[in-house]
Design a protein around this motif. Structure first.
Motif, PDB file in Angstrom:
ATOM      1  N   GLY A 318      89.837  18.573 -83.758  1.00 21.18           N
ATOM      2  CA  GLY A 318      89.135  19.071 -83.779  1.00 21.18           C
ATOM      3  C   GLY A 318      89.107  20.359 -82.598  1.00 21.18           C
ATOM      4  N   VAL A 319      89.571  21.336 -83.194  1.00 21.78           N
ATOM      5  CA  VAL A 319      89.928  22.823 -82.742  1.00 21.78           C
ATOM      6  C   VAL A 319      87.839  23.213 -82.717  1.00 21.78           C
ATOM      7  CG1 VAL A 319      90.892  24.947 -82.958  1.00 21.78           C
ATOM      8  CG2 VAL A 319      92.272  23.111 -83.970  1.00 21.78           C
ATOM      9  N   VAL A 320      88.276  23.955 -82.173  1.00 21.74           N
ATOM     10  CA  VAL A 320      86.833  24.374 -81.376  1.00 21.74           C
ATOM     11  C   VAL A 320      86.924  25.831 -81.346  1.00 21.74           C
ATOM     12  CG1 VAL A 320      84.805  24.931 -80.041  1.00 21.74           C
ATOM     13  CG2 VAL A 320      85.374  22.332 -80.219  1.00 21.74           C
ATOM     14  N   VAL A 321      86.678  26.381 -82.076  1.00 25.95           N
ATOM     15  CA  VAL A 321      86.647  28.308 -82.512  1.00 25.95           C
ATOM     16  C   VAL A 321      85.450  29.202 -81.831  1.00 25.95           C
ATOM     17  CG1 VAL A 321      87.639  30.231 -82.960  1.00 25.95           C
ATOM     18  CG2 VAL A 321      88.641  28.457 -83.183  1.00 25.95           C
ATOM     19  N   SER A 322      85.350  29.881 -80.395  1.00 24.42           N
ATOM     20  CA  SER A 322      83.817  29.941 -80.755  1.00 24.42           C
ATOM     21  C   SER A 322      83.658  31.496 -79.417  1.00 24.42           C
ATOM     22  CB  SER A 322      82.734  29.312 -79.617  1.00 24.42           C
ATOM     23  OG  SER A 322      81.889  29.563 -78.829  1.00 24.42           O
ATOM     24  N   LEU A 323      82.919  32.082 -79.494  1.00 23.24           N
ATOM     25  CA  LEU A 323      82.796  33.266 -78.623  1.00 23.24           C
ATOM     26  C   LEU A 323      83.580  34.265 -78.745  1.00 23.24           C
ATOM     27  CD1 LEU A 323      81.685  32.313 -75.420  1.00 23.24           C
ATOM     28  CD2 LEU A 323      80.142  33.752 -77.335  1.00 23.24           C
ATOM     29  N   ASN A 324      84.791  34.509 -79.862  1.00 27.41           N
ATOM     30  CA  ASN A 324      86.174  34.938 -79.770  1.00 27.41           C
ATOM     31  C   ASN A 324      85.908  36.314 -80.473  1.00 27.41           C
ATOM     32  OD1 ASN A 324      88.385  33.645 -78.979  1.00 27.41           O
ATOM     33  ND2 ASN A 324      86.948  32.528 -80.251  1.00 27.41           N
TER      34      ASN A 324
END
Length: 365
Positions: A318-324
Motif C-alpha cells: 500500500g505505498v503511493v509514490v507521487s510528485l517526486n
C-alpha cells in the motif's frame, strides 16, 4: 501516460500540494496545546550548575528539575558549557519545559557504557525541550561496544516537543523515540511527539530513530553525516517486535550525507508520510522501504543517492509514490536508456503489494 511539463500538470501539482499541506497541517499536533504547566521558573545555576565545561553539572540540573512543583514549570539554562554524565542522565519529569539559551551546550562526559543518555524522558507527559546544543562523546568514548549512547531518549512518553536543538557526535542516536516496556511485557508507545527545527549531525548510529510510537511529526529538520555503526540512517522508522510505529509524518526536512539510507521505513511501520523533503548524497538509498504498509512518498527531491533513489522491498504494502523528483540516483553502471534511468531511481520488488507509482514523478540524470 501523462505528458510532463504541461500547464495542466503544473496546476495539478499545485492543487495536490495545497491539499496535502492542508491535510497534514490539520492532523499535526500543536506544540504546547493543552499544557497544564505552572508559571514557576527555576534556574539551574541557582542549584549549583557552573556551566564552565569542567565541573559535573548533572546533579544541579536534576535538583532544579526536582524543585518544580507538582503543577510543573520551566527550568531555565543560561548560555554556557554544562558537563553532563550520560550514565546518570538528566531525567525530565511531566509538565515541564527545559528552556536552554541558544548559547547553551550540554557536553556528554566520556564514558564506557553501551547505553547512556544525556537527556532521558521515560513515562512522562507534557514535556518541552528547546534551544541549545547537545554534544555527545563519540570522539572520546571509553568503550568499544554498544550503540545506544543517545543525545535524547524518549520512551513511553506523550505530548513531547523537541525544538530548536542541535544534537551532534553521539555514540548512538541524536534522538531515539520508542516504547516503555513494563513488568509483564506490556509496551506503552510514545505518542504525540513533535520534532521541529532540530539538526542531528554526525551521530554514530542514527540521526533519529522512531520506534514504537503513535503520531510523530518531524518538520523543518536536518539529519546529516550519520555513520560509524549500522544502520547509519538519517531517519530510521524501525519499531521493535511487540508493537508498531503508526502515523508518522516527516515533512520539509534536509537529509543528506548519511552512511546508510537517508530514510528507512522498516517492518511494523504503518501510515508513514514523507513529504516535501530533500534527500540527497546518502551512501545507501535515498528512501528504503522494507515490509512497511500504507506509506506515502510525495513531493520530495531525491538526488544523487549511491544505491538508488527509492527502493520498495518485499513485504511493502500500500505505498503511493507521487510528485517526486529523482535525479542521478544509483551506480553509474546501471545507467543507460529510459528504462535503466528509471530502474536505478525507483525499484519495486515483485513481492511488494498495492504499489501506486504516479506518472507525475520526474526522472533525470
Amino acid at each position: 501516460m501523462r505528458r510532463h511539463g504541461t500547464e495542466h500538470d503544473g496546476r495539478r501539482r499545485a492543487l495536490l500540494r495545497a491539499g496535502l499541506t492542508a491535510l497534514l497541517g490539520a492532523i499535526a499536533p500543536q506544540a504546547g496545546a493543552g499544557t497544564s504547566r505552572d508559571g514557576v521558573r527555576v534556574d539551574v545555576r541557582a542549584h549549583g550548575a557552573r556551566g564552565d565545561g569542567r565541573h559535573d553539572d548533572t546533579a544541579a540540573f536534576q535538583s532544579a528539575i526536582d524543585a518544580l512543583p507538582a503543577s510543573g514549570g520551566t527550568v531555565v539554562v543560561a548560555a554556557g558549557d554544562y558537563r553532563i554524565d550520560p550514565q546518570r542522565s538528566v531525567r525530565l519529569r511531566s509538565r515541564m519545559h527545559l528552556a536552554m539559551d541558544a548559547g547553551t551546550r550540554l557536553l556528554a562526559t566520556p564514558n564506557p557504557a553501551a547505553r547512556a543518555y544525556v537527556l532521558s524522558l521515560i513515562g512522562v507527559d507534557d514535556v518541552e525541550v528547546s534551544g541549545g546544543r547537545i554534544v555527545g562523546d563519540r570522539d572520546t568514548h571509553l568503550g568499544a561496544t554498544g550503540e545506544w549512547g543517545h543525545g535524547v531518549m524518549v520512551r513511553g512518553s506523550s505530548s513531547v516537543t523537541l525544538r530548536d536543538l542541535h544534537i551532534s557526535r553521539c555514540w548512538g542516536d541524536g534522538i531515539s523515540i520508542g516504547g516503555d516496556k513494563a513488568a509483564g511485557g506490556r509496551v506503552t508507545p510514545s505518542s504525540d511527539v513533535l520534532i521541529a527545527n532540530v539538526r542531528c549531525i554526525g551521530n554514530r548510529r542514527q540521526g533519529l530513530t522512531i520506534g514504537r510510537s503513535r503520531r510523530v511529526r518531524v518538520r523543518d529538520c536536518e539529519f546529516a553525516d550519520t555513520g560509524g555503526t549500522l544502520p547509519g540512517c538519517g531517519i530510521d522508522i524501525e519499531p521493535d517486535a511487540g508493537d508498531s510505529a503508526r502515523d508518522a509524518v516527516i515533512s520539509n526536512c534536509f537529509i543528506h550525507g548519511n552512511q546508510g539510507a537517508g530514510v528507512q521505513i522498516y517492518k511494523r511501520s504503518a501510515s508513514v508520510v514523507l513529504r516535501g523533503c530533500t534527500i540527497e548524497a546518502n551512501r545507501g538509498h535515498g528512501v528504503l522501504v522494507i515490509g512497511a504498509s500504507d506509506c506515502t512518498v510525495v513531493d520530495n527531491r531525491i538526488r544523487r543517492n549511491a544505491l538508488g533513489g527509492l527502493s520498495l522491498r518485499p513485504g511493502s504494502d500500500g505505498v503511493v509514490v507521487s510528485l517526486n523528483e529523482f535525479v542521478a540516483n544509483g551506480p553509474a553502471r546501471a545507467r543507460g536508456g529510459k528504462d535503466g534511468l528509471r530502474a536505478r531511481q525507483l525499484s519495486v520488488a515483485a513481492e511488494a503489494r498495492a504499489v501506486r507509482v504516479d506518472d507525475d514523478n520526474r526522472y533525470s540524470e
